[in-house]
Write an enzyme that holds these catalytic residues in place. Structure first.
Site, PDB file in Angstrom:
ATOM      1  N   HIS A  24      35.429 -35.732  11.451  1.00  0.00           N
ATOM      2  CA  HIS A  24      34.975 -36.058  10.103  1.00  0.00           C
ATOM      3  C   HIS A  24      35.964 -35.620   9.024  1.00  0.00           C
ATOM      4  CE1 HIS A  24      34.063 -31.798   9.521  1.00  0.00           C
ATOM      5  NE2 HIS A  24      33.679 -32.048   8.291  1.00  0.00           N
ATOM      6  N   ASP A  67      33.565 -30.744  15.232  1.00  0.00           N
ATOM      7  CA  ASP A  67      33.683 -32.067  14.614  1.00  0.00           C
ATOM      8  C   ASP A  67      34.915 -32.158  13.707  1.00  0.00           C
ATOM      9  OD1 ASP A  67      33.422 -34.543  13.568  1.00  0.00           O
ATOM     10  OD2 ASP A  67      31.397 -34.277  12.774  1.00  0.00           O
ATOM     11  N   HIS A  93      36.328 -35.577   3.924  1.00  0.00           N
ATOM     12  CA  HIS A  93      37.013 -34.741   2.933  1.00  0.00           C
ATOM     13  C   HIS A  93      38.301 -35.385   2.409  1.00  0.00           C
ATOM     14  CE1 HIS A  93      34.143 -31.712   4.060  1.00  0.00           C
ATOM     15  NE2 HIS A  93      34.603 -31.624   5.295  1.00  0.00           N
ATOM     16  N   ASP A 137      30.143 -32.146   2.768  1.00  0.00           N
ATOM     17  CA  ASP A 137      29.300 -31.980   3.965  1.00  0.00           C
ATOM     18  C   ASP A 137      27.823 -31.978   3.605  1.00  0.00           C
ATOM     19  OD1 ASP A 137      31.443 -31.770   5.803  1.00  0.00           O
ATOM     20  OD2 ASP A 137      31.736 -29.667   5.269  1.00  0.00           O
ATOM     21  N   HIS A 178       0.806  -1.213   0.000  1.00  0.00           N
ATOM     22  CA  HIS A 178       0.000   0.000   0.000  1.00  0.00           C
ATOM     23  C   HIS A 178       0.844   1.271   0.000  1.00  0.00           C
ATOM     24  CE1 HIS A 178      -2.620  -3.125   1.826  1.00  0.00           C
ATOM     25  NE2 HIS A 178      -3.543  -2.571   1.050  1.00  0.00           N
TER      26      HIS A 178
END
Lengths: 46, 368
Positions: B209, B206, B214, B353, B104
């Site tokens: 991992h 973490d 990777h 990931d 508006h």
């Protein structure tokens, strides 16, 4: 999240909880512990 | 440590129910108990350096407009028109002296004040109290070393107390050289089909991992990998506030494996150690998370990002590349290129990931 359980302590030089070994799930326990506190409606922590 | 509602988390025994990654009721409670109460990262000041500069982001699922007003003050408002609740600013960033709702036509100055209302005289009979209907500000806003945070909780502790000793760890990323850092390029936004907690916890601690998830990227030399000279030192540090950082040994190197960057990092190391003090002789933080959803990385890539919750099994990533503000231009460009090649929607590491997180979070309804 049990890796390194019992092999961590508060380190005064680092001013943080520190794992004994470089690989650990120590942080995970702190992260979800904080999550649980907030979800339970505990006061904001400093 | 506390028990979560219904005993979903037993942090002392290292047990977490998988329900917290998928259930809509738990997610809704997170919006109220966590995202409406914690300090949440909004932007870095280098993203909005001039009067009128703005970005749009969110706090939890609430849209937020962060804008530097004509007086140079940074403000954060709900990005919602006060008339009918329409989304006010649709752009991701830009520069504006005012914001006009597409519904508006109510217009707001970049200080949040309601400055124009169509048909104010004939339809509202000049009886509308314009002063009451400015944009809704966040409850508290503050910055630390250029990092702008806000909270919806007026009773939340000050930001510097919320961060606590983790400020030193943040300095390792954002204040290791004179002039601090600046954001280069724009934002990468994309969605991952997982709960927001998965990537947030991964960055915070973490490092388990890394050498598995990777491994292929590391083997072909894309990542920083493990230097033959690595001491294997470092540890995971965390605070009771739920913040955490992964660290390596003080002399270990995990910088992006690009000659220009490695040369630059070696050059600035004496200044870095001097600014950071004796604790830097003990460890070298390279990845971390500030609870609940602000993460940073300076191994392989220089990126910080916000894991924006978009439902129990959906997270919107807002990722940025950062560089030392006073670094040479060729180092900034090398950092930008290396960063987007490794982390970001097309980044080699990020794709690893993005494959694991959704699969790990998803679980059958009968097994939690």
């Amino acid at each position: 999240m049990q890796m390194g359980l019992g092999h961590e302590s508060f380190d005064e030089d680092l001013m943080a909880y520190a794992s004994d070994f470089r690989i650990s799930e120590s942080f995970h326990r702190r992260f979800y512990g904080r999550w649980a506190e907030l979800m339970a409606g505990r006061p904001s922590r400093i | 440590m506390a028990e979560a509602p219904e005993g979903l988390v037993d942090a002392e025994r290292g047990l977490v129910s998988r329900r917290i990654f998928v259930e809509p009721d738990i997610y809704r409670q997170e919006m109220e108990n966590i995202f409406a109460r914690c300090w949440l990262f909004l932007c870095h000041e280098s993203q909005i350096p001039r009067p009128g500069d703005f970005i749009t982001t969110s706090m939890g699922e609430d849209p937020v407009l962060v804008v530097r007003d004509d007086g140079g003050r940074v403000n954060a408002f709900l990005n919602v028109c006060r008339h009918r609740g329409n989304r006010l600013c649709r752009a991701e960033d830009g520069n504006a002296s005012s914001f006009t709702c597409s519904y508006h036509g109510w217009s707001y100055g970049n200080d949040g004040k309601l400055v124009a209302v169509p048909n104010l005289e004939d339809a509202y009979y000049r009886e509308l109290e314009q002063g009451r209907w400015g944009l809704m500000p966040v409850a508290q806003m503050d910055s630390y070393k250029g990092l702008v945070f806000a909270t919806f909780d007026p009773s939340a502790p000050p930001l510097v107390d919320y961060l606590g000793e983790m400020t030193w760890y943040l300095d390792n990323f954002f204040d290791r050289c004179e002039g601090g850092i600046e954001v280069v390029g724009g934002v990468h936004r994309w969605n991952i089909g997982c709960n927001w907690k998965f990537p947030s916890e991964s960055f915070g601690g973490d490092n388990y991992h890394t050498m598995w998830t990777h491994l292929s990227a590391i083997r072909v030399g894309i990542g920083a990998g493990v230097s033959p000279a690595s001491t294997g030192g470092g540890n995971v540090v965390s605070s009771a506030g739920g913040h955490g950082f992964q660290t390596i040994g003080p002399s270990d190197v995990k910088d992006p494996p690009v000659p220009e960057i490695l040369e630059y990092e070696a050059f600035i190391l004496p200044e870095v150690k001097k600014r950071l003090g004796p604790r830097r002789e003990l460890l070298n933080p390279i990845v971390g998370t500030i609870f609940p959803n602000f993460s940073m990385l300076r191994a392989t890539s220089h990126t910080f990002r916000v894991w924006q919750p978009r439902g129990p099994e959906q997270v919107e990533v807002q990722a940025y590349v950062f560089v030392d503000a006073n670094a040479p231009e060729h180092v900034k460009e090398a950092t930008r290129l290396m960063s987007i090649r490794s982390f970001g929607p097309a980044g080699t590491f990020e794709q690893d990931d993005m494959d694991n997180a959704p699969a790990a979070g998803r679980c059958p309804g009968t097994w939690s």
